[in-house]
Design a protein around this motif. Structure first.
Motif, short mmCIF file in Angstrom:
data_model
loop_
_atom_site.label_atom_id
_atom_site.label_comp_id
_atom_site.label_asym_id
_atom_site.label_seq_id
_atom_site.Cartn_x
_atom_site.Cartn_y
_atom_site.Cartn_z
N SER A 145 2.55 6.96 -6.52
CA SER A 145 1.58 7.91 -7.08
C SER A 145 1.91 9.34 -6.68
CB SER A 145 0.15 7.54 -6.67
OG SER A 145 -0.04 7.73 -5.31
N GLU A 199 1.12 4.28 -2.77
CA GLU A 199 0.87 5.67 -2.40
C GLU A 199 2.07 6.56 -2.75
OE1 GLU A 199 -1.97 4.62 1.46
OE2 GLU A 199 0.07 5.31 1.78
N ARG A 204 0.83 -1.21 0.00
CA ARG A 204 0.00 0.00 0.00
C ARG A 204 0.86 1.25 0.00
NH1 ARG A 204 -1.43 3.31 3.97
NH2 ARG A 204 -0.94 1.86 5.66
N ARG A 205 1.87 1.29 0.87
CA ARG A 205 2.73 2.48 0.93
C ARG A 205 3.50 2.67 -0.37
NH1 ARG A 205 2.20 6.63 2.61
NH2 ARG A 205 4.30 7.10 3.35
#
Length: 91
Positions: free
Chosen positions: A54, A51, A47-48
């Motif tokens: 992006s 993130e 997930r990190r």
């Protein structure tokens, strides 16, 4: 309305008493926090990575940042090498 385990009723009651949250909002907050802390190390790393990619960061900086964040998780995992981080992301 969202289901919640009975064991969290007193936490929900506390949030309703101590914040401007309504009961349904407090239930959602508790469930969101529990889900956050249930996240596995692998899920957190993936997930990190998404993130931070992006946000325009390069992998070298992302790996350093994730490695620095991991010890501050609620249950800190063992220190992971950059290779281990890459393997979690890319398999």
């Amino acid at each position: 309305m969202l289901e919640r385990p009975a064991s969290h009723d007193d936490l929900v009651d506390h949030l309703v008493r101590s914040t401007p949250l309504q009961r349904g909002e407090a239930v959602r907050v508790v469930l969101d926090v529990l889900a956050y802390f249930d996240e596995t190390v692998e899920d957190f790393v993936r997930r990190r990575h998404r993130e931070l990619r992006s946000a325009g960061l390069a992998n070298a900086e992302i790996y350093d940042r994730i490695a620095a964040e991991l010890p501050h998780r609620a249950v800190a995992p063992p220190e992971l090498s950059l290779r281990q981080l890459r393997r979690m992301i890319y398999g």
